[in-house]
Design a protein around this motif. Structure first.
Motif, PDB file in Angstrom:
ATOM      1  N   GLU A 242      -3.691  -1.275 -23.862  1.00  0.00           N
ATOM      2  CA  GLU A 242      -2.387  -1.493 -23.240  1.00  0.00           C
ATOM      3  C   GLU A 242      -1.185  -1.587 -24.128  1.00  0.00           C
ATOM      4  O   GLU A 242      -0.057  -1.113 -24.111  1.00  0.00           O
ATOM      5  CB  GLU A 242      -2.187  -2.571 -22.226  1.00  0.00           C
ATOM      6  CG  GLU A 242      -3.177  -2.448 -20.896  1.00  0.00           C
ATOM      7  CD  GLU A 242      -3.224  -3.846 -19.989  1.00  0.00           C
ATOM      8  OE1 GLU A 242      -2.618  -4.774 -20.480  1.00  0.00           O
ATOM      9  OE2 GLU A 242      -3.800  -3.797 -19.019  1.00  0.00           O
ATOM     10  N   ALA A 243      -1.424  -2.043 -25.250  1.00  0.00           N
ATOM     11  CA  ALA A 243      -0.337  -2.357 -26.343  1.00  0.00           C
ATOM     12  C   ALA A 243      -0.242  -1.042 -27.125  1.00  0.00           C
ATOM     13  O   ALA A 243       0.976  -0.620 -27.302  1.00  0.00           O
ATOM     14  CB  ALA A 243      -0.934  -3.164 -27.363  1.00  0.00           C
ATOM     15  N   SER A 244      -1.290  -0.300 -27.199  1.00  0.00           N
ATOM     16  CA  SER A 244      -1.179   0.992 -27.816  1.00  0.00           C
ATOM     17  C   SER A 244      -0.148   2.122 -26.773  1.00  0.00           C
ATOM     18  O   SER A 244       0.676   2.768 -27.329  1.00  0.00           O
ATOM     19  CB  SER A 244      -2.516   1.768 -28.027  1.00  0.00           C
ATOM     20  OG  SER A 244      -3.310   0.821 -29.027  1.00  0.00           O
ATOM     21  N   THR A 250       7.271   3.604 -25.948  1.00  0.00           N
ATOM     22  CA  THR A 250       8.312   2.975 -26.649  1.00  0.00           C
ATOM     23  C   THR A 250       8.898   3.916 -27.636  1.00  0.00           C
ATOM     24  O   THR A 250      10.129   4.365 -27.624  1.00  0.00           O
ATOM     25  CB  THR A 250       8.200   1.712 -27.548  1.00  0.00           C
ATOM     26  OG1 THR A 250       7.621   0.894 -26.316  1.00  0.00           O
ATOM     27  CG2 THR A 250       9.599   1.352 -28.162  1.00  0.00           C
ATOM     28  N   GLN A 251       7.865   4.519 -28.605  1.00  0.00           N
ATOM     29  CA  GLN A 251       8.430   5.698 -29.363  1.00  0.00           C
ATOM     30  C   GLN A 251       9.020   6.844 -28.561  1.00  0.00           C
ATOM     31  O   GLN A 251       9.827   7.503 -29.312  1.00  0.00           O
ATOM     32  CB  GLN A 251       7.014   5.988 -30.299  1.00  0.00           C
ATOM     33  CG  GLN A 251       6.869   4.801 -31.274  1.00  0.00           C
ATOM     34  CD  GLN A 251       5.673   5.374 -32.231  1.00  0.00           C
ATOM     35  OE1 GLN A 251       4.889   6.295 -31.764  1.00  0.00           O
ATOM     36  NE2 GLN A 251       5.137   4.638 -32.965  1.00  0.00           N
ATOM     37  N   THR A 255      12.583   8.414 -29.444  1.00  0.00           N
ATOM     38  CA  THR A 255      12.680   9.856 -29.876  1.00  0.00           C
ATOM     39  C   THR A 255      13.800  10.527 -28.766  1.00  0.00           C
ATOM     40  O   THR A 255      14.561  11.267 -29.570  1.00  0.00           O
ATOM     41  CB  THR A 255      11.445  10.496 -29.684  1.00  0.00           C
ATOM     42  OG1 THR A 255      10.370   9.974 -30.582  1.00  0.00           O
ATOM     43  CG2 THR A 255      11.709  12.177 -30.105  1.00  0.00           C
ATOM     44  N   LEU A 256      13.853  10.420 -27.725  1.00  0.00           N
ATOM     45  CA  LEU A 256      14.659  10.824 -26.691  1.00  0.00           C
ATOM     46  C   LEU A 256      16.088  10.075 -26.903  1.00  0.00           C
ATOM     47  O   LEU A 256      17.122  11.105 -27.017  1.00  0.00           O
ATOM     48  CB  LEU A 256      14.525  10.570 -25.430  1.00  0.00           C
ATOM     49  CG  LEU A 256      13.128  10.938 -24.794  1.00  0.00           C
ATOM     50  CD1 LEU A 256      12.879  10.683 -23.339  1.00  0.00           C
ATOM     51  CD2 LEU A 256      13.287  12.720 -24.723  1.00  0.00           C
ATOM     52  N   SER A 278       6.629   6.895 -17.335  1.00  0.00           N
ATOM     53  CA  SER A 278       5.794   6.080 -16.555  1.00  0.00           C
ATOM     54  C   SER A 278       4.413   6.593 -16.417  1.00  0.00           C
ATOM     55  O   SER A 278       3.237   6.412 -16.512  1.00  0.00           O
ATOM     56  CB  SER A 278       6.138   5.630 -15.353  1.00  0.00           C
ATOM     57  OG  SER A 278       6.521   6.802 -14.575  1.00  0.00           O
ATOM     58  N   ASP A 279       4.575   8.127 -16.236  1.00  0.00           N
ATOM     59  CA  ASP A 279       3.332   9.045 -16.153  1.00  0.00           C
ATOM     60  C   ASP A 279       2.555   8.816 -17.525  1.00  0.00           C
ATOM     61  O   ASP A 279       1.292   8.929 -17.380  1.00  0.00           O
ATOM     62  CB  ASP A 279       3.850  10.188 -15.596  1.00  0.00           C
ATOM     63  CG  ASP A 279       4.320  10.479 -14.276  1.00  0.00           C
ATOM     64  OD1 ASP A 279       4.116   9.528 -13.447  1.00  0.00           O
ATOM     65  OD2 ASP A 279       4.980  11.488 -14.245  1.00  0.00           O
TER      66      ASP A 279
END
Length: 327
Positions: A242-244, A250-251, A255-256, A278-279
């Motif tokens: 889940e952390a990965s 987040t990255q 980037t966006l 989310s997907d």
């Protein structure tokens, strides 16, 4: 009686005055008596016997110059015109020889210059004539001194002041010189270009090496940051999967955000939607869970294969050969 005396007195005065004459500095006067050489008088006030003695001529003792122009041919069949300047003077002790032995000294000197130049120049090529013009001048002076000293003349110096080839030859020489200089300039330009190319290649290689080193350091720091982030999330009860997934999402949003901050960016992400984050998170969590399940099943199968007992060996008959012997 009075008139005749006056005439006689006037005549005597002119006779007396004609007995004196002056000789200028750096010159000499030749005196003859009844047509025969008598003496040489130098500068100053001089005396001669009227009617008996006469001034036969004056000799210049100054240094004189005679310019001689000669047309001749070189060894490589190039016609040139040379100008030779001869500086000479009459030797004061040999005024008699200079006055009586030589009628036209300039013509005599010119003839000797022609003879020497036309004997020396045909031995040389055109380029050598320019390089060895001093040798030609020395040869002319040596020959003239040997010949003219007999006539009371001293050759002070000879100078080759001009060498003028045919106009077509000069144009050809100029073209050769221009072509040689263009060749030299092209060689220098090529060497300069090579140096620039080598320097540019070295600079690019060093730049790429430093860029690669920077990218490696950047990725190393990113990996270190990810490890630290996973450790922090594990401490609050979030497992590594889940952390990965959270870090990747987040990255994605970072980037966006960086793309949106640049007003001149033409980058388009396809496909892209508000629920893309989310997907992505759901898909990554599902893939991690499926990967864990597959891994657990593979571990169980490997454990069963290791714990299975070995089968006993089949019984052997008392005969080594099952064939029935013939009666």
């Amino acid at each position: 009686m009075g008139t005749a005396f006056i005439i006689l007195l006037v005549f005597a005065f002119f006779i007396l005055m004609s007995s004196f004459f002056t000789v200028k500095q750096q010159s000499s006067v030749v005196i003859e008596r009844f047509g025969k050489f008598l003496s040489v008088r130098n500068s100053g006030l001089q005396l001669k016997i009227p009617i008996v003695d006469r001034i036969a001529g004056r000799v210049n003792l100054k240094i004189q110059q005679l310019d001689v122009i000669i047309e001749t041919k070189t060894k490589d069949n190039v016609f040139i015109k040379m100008k030779v300047s001869v500086q000479f003077k009459v030797i004061q002790e040999k005024v008699y020889e200079a006055f009586y032995k030589l009628e036209y000294p300039h013509d005599q000197i010119t003839s000797y210059v022609f003879d020497v130049v036309r004997a020396e120049v045909p031995k040389l090529k055109l380029d050598d004539v320019f390089e060895r013009k001093d040798d030609i001048a020395v040869a002319v002076k040596r020959e003239l001194n040997e010949a003219m000293s007999t006539y009371g003349y001293d050759i002070i110096n000879t100078l080759v002041t001009d060498i003028d080839p045919d106009i077509q030859v000069k144009n050809a020489m100029n073209r050769i010189n221009a072509a040689d200089r263009e060749k030299t300039a092209a060689e220098f330009e090529a060497e300069s270009s090579r140096i620039r190319i080598v320097a540019k290649a070295k600079a690019e290689a060093e730049s790429k090496r430093l860029q690669g080193q920077g990218i490696a350091d950047q990725r190393r720091e990113i990996a270190r940051g990810l490890v630290e982030s996973v450790e922090v999330l594990n401490n609050v009860g979030i497992n590594s999967q889940e952390a990965s997934a959270l870090i990747v999402v987040t990255q994605h949003y970072d980037t966006l955000q960086s793309i949106g901050s640049d007003s001149n960016s033409n980058l388009i992400l396809l496909p892209n939607s508000p629920q893309a984050g989310s997907d992505m998170l759901n898909n990554m969590v599902a893939s991690f869970s499926a990967s864990n399940q597959v891994g657990e099943m593979m571990k169980k199968n490997n454990t069963k294969k290791v714990e299975k007992p070995n089968r006993p060996a089949p019984p052997q008959s008392g005969y080594e050969d099952d064939t029935v012997p013939e009666n």
